[in-house]
Write a protein that holds these residues in place. Structure first.
Motif, mmCIF file in Angstrom:
data_model
loop_
_atom_site.group_PDB
_atom_site.id
_atom_site.type_symbol
_atom_site.label_atom_id
_atom_site.label_comp_id
_atom_site.label_asym_id
_atom_site.label_seq_id
_atom_site.Cartn_x
_atom_site.Cartn_y
_atom_site.Cartn_z
ATOM 1 N N LYS A 189 0.826 -1.212 0.000
ATOM 2 C CA LYS A 189 0.000 0.000 0.000
ATOM 3 C C LYS A 189 0.854 1.254 0.000
ATOM 4 C CE LYS A 189 -3.949 -2.213 2.212
ATOM 5 N NZ LYS A 189 -4.790 -2.327 3.419
ATOM 6 N N GLU A 190 2.005 1.191 0.646
ATOM 7 C CA GLU A 190 2.933 2.337 0.599
ATOM 8 C C GLU A 190 4.373 1.842 0.597
ATOM 9 O OE1 GLU A 190 3.451 3.767 5.128
ATOM 10 O OE2 GLU A 190 1.527 4.339 4.223
ATOM 11 N N ARG A 191 5.257 2.634 -0.015
ATOM 12 C CA ARG A 191 6.665 2.262 -0.123
ATOM 13 C C ARG A 191 7.430 2.754 1.104
ATOM 14 N NH1 ARG A 191 6.095 -1.293 -4.332
ATOM 15 N NH2 ARG A 191 4.757 -0.361 -5.892
ATOM 16 N N ARG A 192 8.425 1.985 1.531
ATOM 17 C CA ARG A 192 9.226 2.384 2.698
ATOM 18 C C ARG A 192 10.029 3.644 2.387
ATOM 19 N NH1 ARG A 192 10.200 -2.987 1.815
ATOM 20 N NH2 ARG A 192 9.296 -4.471 3.273
ATOM 21 N N LYS A 193 10.222 4.460 3.410
ATOM 22 C CA LYS A 193 10.981 5.700 3.237
ATOM 23 C C LYS A 193 12.475 5.494 3.457
ATOM 24 C CE LYS A 193 7.337 9.022 4.267
ATOM 25 N NZ LYS A 193 6.193 8.127 4.191
ATOM 26 N N GLY A 194 12.873 4.318 3.991
ATOM 27 C CA GLY A 194 14.285 4.067 4.229
ATOM 28 C C GLY A 194 14.772 4.731 5.500
ATOM 29 N N ASN A 195 16.083 4.652 5.742
ATOM 30 C CA ASN A 195 16.632 5.237 6.979
ATOM 31 C C ASN A 195 17.284 6.591 6.759
ATOM 32 O OD1 ASN A 195 19.083 4.642 5.752
ATOM 33 N ND2 ASN A 195 19.429 2.773 6.942
ATOM 34 N N GLY A 196 17.140 7.128 5.541
ATOM 35 C CA GLY A 196 17.683 8.461 5.264
ATOM 36 C C GLY A 196 19.129 8.472 4.797
ATOM 37 N N HIS A 197 19.807 7.322 4.869
ATOM 38 C CA HIS A 197 21.209 7.269 4.431
ATOM 39 C C HIS A 197 21.294 6.709 3.010
ATOM 40 C CE1 HIS A 197 22.553 8.349 8.376
ATOM 41 N NE2 HIS A 197 21.987 7.276 8.939
ATOM 42 N N GLU A 198 22.430 6.996 2.358
ATOM 43 C CA GLU A 198 22.617 6.560 0.967
ATOM 44 C C GLU A 198 24.023 6.016 0.750
ATOM 45 O OE1 GLU A 198 19.771 9.803 -1.352
ATOM 46 O OE2 GLU A 198 21.928 10.196 -1.146
ATOM 47 N N LEU A 199 24.121 5.138 -0.235
ATOM 48 C CA LEU A 199 25.418 4.645 -0.701
ATOM 49 C C LEU A 199 25.546 5.143 -2.137
ATOM 50 C CD1 LEU A 199 27.718 2.711 0.304
ATOM 51 C CD2 LEU A 199 26.544 0.876 -0.899
ATOM 52 N N THR A 200 26.576 5.934 -2.415
ATOM 53 C CA THR A 200 26.714 6.541 -3.740
ATOM 54 C C THR A 200 27.969 6.038 -4.422
ATOM 55 O OG1 THR A 200 25.597 8.533 -2.939
ATOM 56 C CG2 THR A 200 26.798 8.716 -5.022
ATOM 57 N N LEU A 201 27.787 5.486 -5.627
ATOM 58 C CA LEU A 201 28.886 4.945 -6.429
ATOM 59 C C LEU A 201 28.990 5.782 -7.698
ATOM 60 C CD1 LEU A 201 30.935 2.590 -6.810
ATOM 61 C CD2 LEU A 201 29.066 1.249 -7.778
ATOM 62 N N THR A 202 30.169 6.314 -7.990
ATOM 63 C CA THR A 202 30.313 7.205 -9.147
ATOM 64 C C THR A 202 31.395 6.718 -10.111
ATOM 65 O OG1 THR A 202 31.857 8.597 -7.916
ATOM 66 C CG2 THR A 202 29.554 9.254 -7.891
ATOM 67 N N GLY A 203 31.196 7.080 -11.383
ATOM 68 C CA GLY A 203 32.215 6.853 -12.413
ATOM 69 C C GLY A 203 32.472 5.402 -12.758
ATOM 70 N N CYS A 204 31.413 4.576 -12.855
ATOM 71 C CA CYS A 204 31.610 3.150 -13.198
ATOM 72 C C CYS A 204 31.728 2.989 -14.718
ATOM 73 C CB CYS A 204 30.428 2.317 -12.701
ATOM 74 S SG CYS A 204 30.177 2.446 -10.922
ATOM 75 N N THR A 205 32.819 2.356 -15.161
ATOM 76 C CA THR A 205 33.069 2.213 -16.600
ATOM 77 C C THR A 205 33.376 0.769 -17.017
ATOM 78 O OG1 THR A 205 35.379 2.818 -16.218
ATOM 79 C CG2 THR A 205 33.888 4.593 -16.896
ATOM 80 N N GLY A 206 33.115 -0.213 -16.154
ATOM 81 C CA GLY A 206 33.410 -1.613 -16.491
ATOM 82 C C GLY A 206 32.528 -2.124 -17.612
ATOM 83 N N ASN A 207 33.099 -2.979 -18.473
ATOM 84 C CA ASN A 207 32.384 -3.570 -19.624
ATOM 85 C C ASN A 207 31.640 -2.500 -20.421
ATOM 86 O OD1 ASN A 207 33.418 -6.013 -18.840
ATOM 87 N ND2 ASN A 207 31.562 -6.719 -17.839
#
Length: 961
Positions: A624-642
């Motif tokens: 019925k509703e989506r979880r809001k999470g804990n407010g923290h994030e994991l950020t991955l930048t600049g991926c160029t594999g394959n």
């Protein structure tokens, strides 16, 4: 008389009816393999038939362990007695009778070769036709000058010499040494004995003299002067010229040179392909010239593998602040009184340092000798005694030692040890193409064979579409039939949704679904008729967009006169089938019955779990509703594999995240090959190198990562759910505490089938004996001493609540939950296995009989039985593999409970029942292969469903409605 005729007519009519029935149906009577309950079933021939039902209900037991096993047995029975003695006897499956059975081909998920030499191109045979194309219709170019190579007949060479050197005085030369060092005294003597008077050495013509030699430390070019003549006209000249050409070709190994009088540059001629300027020659091409599995074509450095293992200095010296004595050089370890450390002590004395010094403080010359080895004598003068002592260092070098152990080490364990200090890199000689240099300079329309193998199937299809217009008339005539075969096989790969693969993709890296679809494409290409094909979930790993093409491929197999039997859970596949067989009602001992069969429309009229999900009576409901999470994030930048195109992505923590996208879009590269190795290295010092990326932020918000994939929990029958989850250790301890065991002095080890003492010594506790089949996989048969119980008689006499240790291993998980409900340590673990929907498997079920989905859920159960911290990052790759709609509902309940505790669950998935339940979607696309590698949509399922260009959005929107 009339009675006899009537009987004959009746018999004939019955036989005709039976034959007609066998023409229309495969009749299975009394099937009892595994959990099948003596079932009878008629399977229509030359139809697309789907067998469905709950996981563990008996689908594979019917399709593979009964029908395919009988087909295989009958095939082997057609062999001669001589051939059968090498194959051994295959036992008849537990079935009364099977009639109307055609030759059977099983296309499973586990049958792809794991050889590093096996590629998509070799499996599909496309690469074999490419090799033929290049051997017959390619142009050769010089790797020295880039010029087009030429080859001449002796007659052509004669005509060219007369034409180009008319009126000139020439020398005809036979090259015997090209740019090599040596004094060549023996060569000169040999040339002299053959009657020649002059040689050309490094551009200078010299008279042959007795004892003649050259500077052995310089590189030399040496040619024999075969003849010196004036080019004019006349039969005598032509005759002399032909004789000289033949002699020069003989001594020059099909290469000769013509040098004009007073000129420095000679002109080359060759019967083989040759560069007219540099004289570089290639042998005439043949298919093996382009094979990386043949010495004629493979790169000599990597032996055709495309990769080499090279020692990584960072693995040898992980911390240069530690001393050599304390293990600063990892392969050597800490100080021991052995030959290795004696040599290191001599090196320390020679270069004036101590083994207790930090590695970073060791002199460079000493480190060079330690790593790369060396031989040296040195003297040490004792100041106190005034005595000079001589020492000799003979040290192989750590790097050389590791390399030699990897290449020449006798045992697999030594090779594994050496491999721990090495990295797998592209071969520096062939740059990963696997082929020798000469093979890469044969080109068709400007491309060499390795460049074609590197293209994805879509790109390759387009290249071959325009190729006929680019070929000369002669080339097209040669290549026409070859091109037809290549185009047909490429189109079959496109039809089964594998447009993103390249021909040089190693078969080891393919998922089960991809491998199965490649074999399917190969079988479509073979155009066999009258065959029964049995497939195991071919839709695994396939996006809904490509499902229709797969179904059409199976239909085309059916339409040319084959029977297609598919074990499947996919809704689209079931609805498109000609006939459906539903097995149930439950799993394990509660399954094994035919609960409904008929066309899809007829199936939906029955009240079964499958019918209810197909008709919409039951469904996996959207939250019925989506979880809001804990407010923290994991950020991955600049991926160029394959194929990733500099991707940056944010993973919200405390949510269930779905990573979606068409097959080959880059999901696995992003998650399994970039994100997971980074997290694993951070939390557990994992050594797998992640694909290229720039940075990652937010690691402090999670405390561990757990990857739950579909790799087997064990590769031998000794591994089983009880041993993998650790519950068997608790069970053994429980048996050791029984009064009878304590009186006899039995310890927990007595109840282990891997330890001598309590196990059956005939089968060494395996319960099975291995029969080597030579040309086929090994066959396991029940041990005749213990009848598969694994333990000896004395051990089996110990009972807990009336059950022996063997009886416990034979219990299903559901039975074990009841049996051990008063033993918390055991109960908790077996209850978790039941919660993930595996109540039907037995505690001692061999790991080799578990599907990829079952193995994955056992791993999930193992992790669930541990205490979670609330900050764990779980990664699952297609957990719905092999799961019925009802099983998916149970699995999602388990995964939701993990997220409710604060953990993050990331799922790579195509199944819409899962995708619609996640809190956050990351959609990768747009296409597969080179057309993918971008994040095209992200957000809640409702937000992503509104995206106009996403293929996932199109199907998700219908599901949410």
């Amino acid at each position: 008389m009339f009675t006899a005729i009537a009987v004959k007519i009746c018999i004939f009519a019955v036989c005709e009816l039976l034959m007609k029935k066998f023409d229309e149906y495969i009749e299975v009577q009394g099937a009892r393999a595994h959990n099948l309950k003596n079932i009878d079933v008629s399977i229509p021939r030359e139809k697309l038939v789907v067998i469905t039902g709950l996981s563990g209900s008996g689908k594979s037991s019917l399709a593979f362990d009964t029908i395919y096993a009988e087909g295989q047995r009958r095939y082997i029975e057609t062999f001669s007695a001589y051939a059968r003695q090498f194959l051994g006897g295959l036992e008849r499956p537990d079935v009364d009778k099977i009639d109307g059975l055609s030759p059977v081909i099983a296309i499973e998920q586990k049958t792809t070769s794991k050889s590093p030499r096996s590629t998509v191109g070799t499996i599909t045979e496309i690469y074999d036709f490419l090799r033929l194309l290049y051997a017959r219709a390619s142009d050769a170019y010089s790797y020295e000058t880039g010029e087009r190579m030429v080859s001449y007949s002796d007659e052509q060479i004669k005509e060219l010499i007369i034409q180009d050197f008319k009126g000139e005085r020439i020398n005809i030369l036979a090259p015997v040494i090209r740019s090599r060092k040596g004094h060549y005294r023996e060569l000169f003597e040999q040339i002299s004995k053959q009657g020649f008077l002059k040689v050309r050495v490094d551009g200078e013509i010299l008279d042959l003299e007795r004892g003649m030699k050259v500077d052995r430390y310089k590189t030399h070019d040496i040619e024999i002067v075969i003849d010196r003549l004036q080019v004019g006209e006349g039969d005598d000249l032509e005759k002399r010229l032909m004789e000289s050409i033949n002699t020069a070709m003989y001594h020059g190994e099909d290469v000769m040179m013509v040098l004009g009088h007073g000129k420095e540059e000679a002109r080359f001629f060759s019967r083989s392909l040759m560069c007219p300027t540099s004289g570089v020659s290639y042998p005439n091409p043949e298919p093996n010239t382009f094979s990386f599995n043949s010495p004629k074509g493979m790169c000599p450095h990597c032996k055709g593998l495309g990769t080499v293992h090279e020692v990584n200095l960072n693995k040898i010296i992980p911390n240069d602040k530690i001393s050599i004595r304390n293990g600063g050089i990892a392969p050597i370890g800490e100080y021991k009184k052995n030959w290795m450390f004696k040599q290191l002590e001599l090196i320390a004395e020679r270069f004036n340092f101590k083994l207790s010094d930090a590695v970073k403080d060791v002199p460079k010359e000493a480190m060079e000798m330690i790593l790369h080895g060396g031989n040296e004598k040195f003297d040490v003068v004792s100041k106190a005694m005034g005595i000079t002592r001589s020492f000799k260092i003979e040290f192989e070098g750590v790097i050389n030692f590791i390399t030699n152990q990897y290449e020449e080490g006798g045992t697999a364990s030594i090779k594994r040890w050496a491999k721990d200090f090495m990295d797998k890199n592209d071969c520096p000689e062939c740059n990963g193409t696997r082929l020798r240099k000469e093979s890469l300079y044969f080109k068709v329309n400007g491309k060499n064979i390795a460049e074609l193998a590197h293209m994805d199937v879509t790109e390759l299809a387009h290249w071959f579409e325009v190729l006929p217009k680019e070929l000369s008339t002669k080339q097209f005539k040669i290549a026409e039939e070859i091109l037809k075969e290549i185009k047909a096989r490429i189109s079959f790969l496109l039809d089964v949704g594998l447009d993103y693969l390249s021909l040089n993709r190693s078969s080891k890296s393919l998922s089960g679904g991809e491998a199965q679809r490649i074999r399917l494409a190969t079988q479509i290409g073979s155009q066999l008729v009258g065959v029964l094909y049995i497939l195991d979930e071919p839709s695994i790993g396939l996006h809904q967009r490509d499902n229709e093409r797969l179904i059409n491929s199976l239909a085309s197999l059916r339409d040319i006169g084959n029977s297609v039997l598919v074990v499947e859970h996919d809704k689209d596949m079931i609805l498109e089938a000609d006939y459906v067989i539903d097995i149930g009602p439950k799993a394990g001992k509660h399954g094994g019955e035919i609960i409904s069969q008929g066309t899809p429309d007829e199936i939906m009229k029955h009240r079964t779990l499958t019918a209810d999900y197909l008709s919409g009576e039951r469904e996996i409901t959207v939250p019925k509703e989506r979880r809001k999470g804990n407010g923290h994030e994991l950020t991955l930048t600049g991926c160029t594999g394959n194929n990733l195109k500099n991707v940056s992505v944010t993973f919200p923590l405390g949510k269930m995240i779905g990573v979606t996208g068409v097959s080959g879009s880059g999901k696995s590269t992003l998650i399994n090959e970039t994100l997971y190795p980074i997290l694993n290295a951070h939390f557990f010092n994992g050594v797998k190198k992640p694909k290229p990326y720039k940075k990652i932020k937010g690691l402090e918000h999670i405390d561990k990562v757990i990857d739950i994939n579909q790799s087997p929990i064990g590769r031998t029958p000794r591994s089983n759910p009880a041993t993998y989850t650790g519950v068997f250790g608790e069970i053994r301890s429980l048996f050791a505490k029984t009064p009878e065991a304590m009186i006899r002095g039995y310890k927990p080890g007595r109840f282990s089938f891997n330890v001598a003492g309590g196990r059956c010594e005939t089968c060494k506790g395996g319960g099975l004996r291995v029969i080597e089949m030579n040309f086929l996989p090994d066959v396991y048969v029940e041990c005749e001493t213990c009848q598969g119980k694994r333990f000896n008689r004395e051990t089996l006499e110990i009972r807990y609540k009336g059950k022996s240790i063997s009886d416990v291993l034979e219990m299903t998980i559901n039975e074990a939950v009841e049996f051990f409900e008063n033993i918390p340590k055991i109960y908790q673990k077996v209850k978790t296995i039941k919660d993930v929907g595996l109540g039907y498997i037995t505690l001692g079920q061999q790991s080799t009989t578990l599907s990829g989905g079952e193995a994955q859920r056992i791993k999930l159960a193992t992790e669930l039985s541990k205490r979670d911290t609330g900050n764990t990052f779980y990664i699952l790759d297609e957990p719905t593999t092999g799961l019925h709609f009802e099983d998916i509902r149970i699995l999602m309940d388990v995964l939701n409970s993990l997220v409710e505790k604060g953990n993050t669950v990331l799922i790579i998935e195509h199944n819409l029942d899962v995708i619609k339940m996640v809190d956050y979607i990351i959609d990768v696309g747009y296409e597969g292969g080179k057309g993918g590698g971008q994040i095209i949509a992200k957000g809640t399922p409702e937000e992503v469903a509104e995206h106009k260009k996403s293929y996932t959005a199109k199907f998700l929107k219908k599901e949410l409605e």
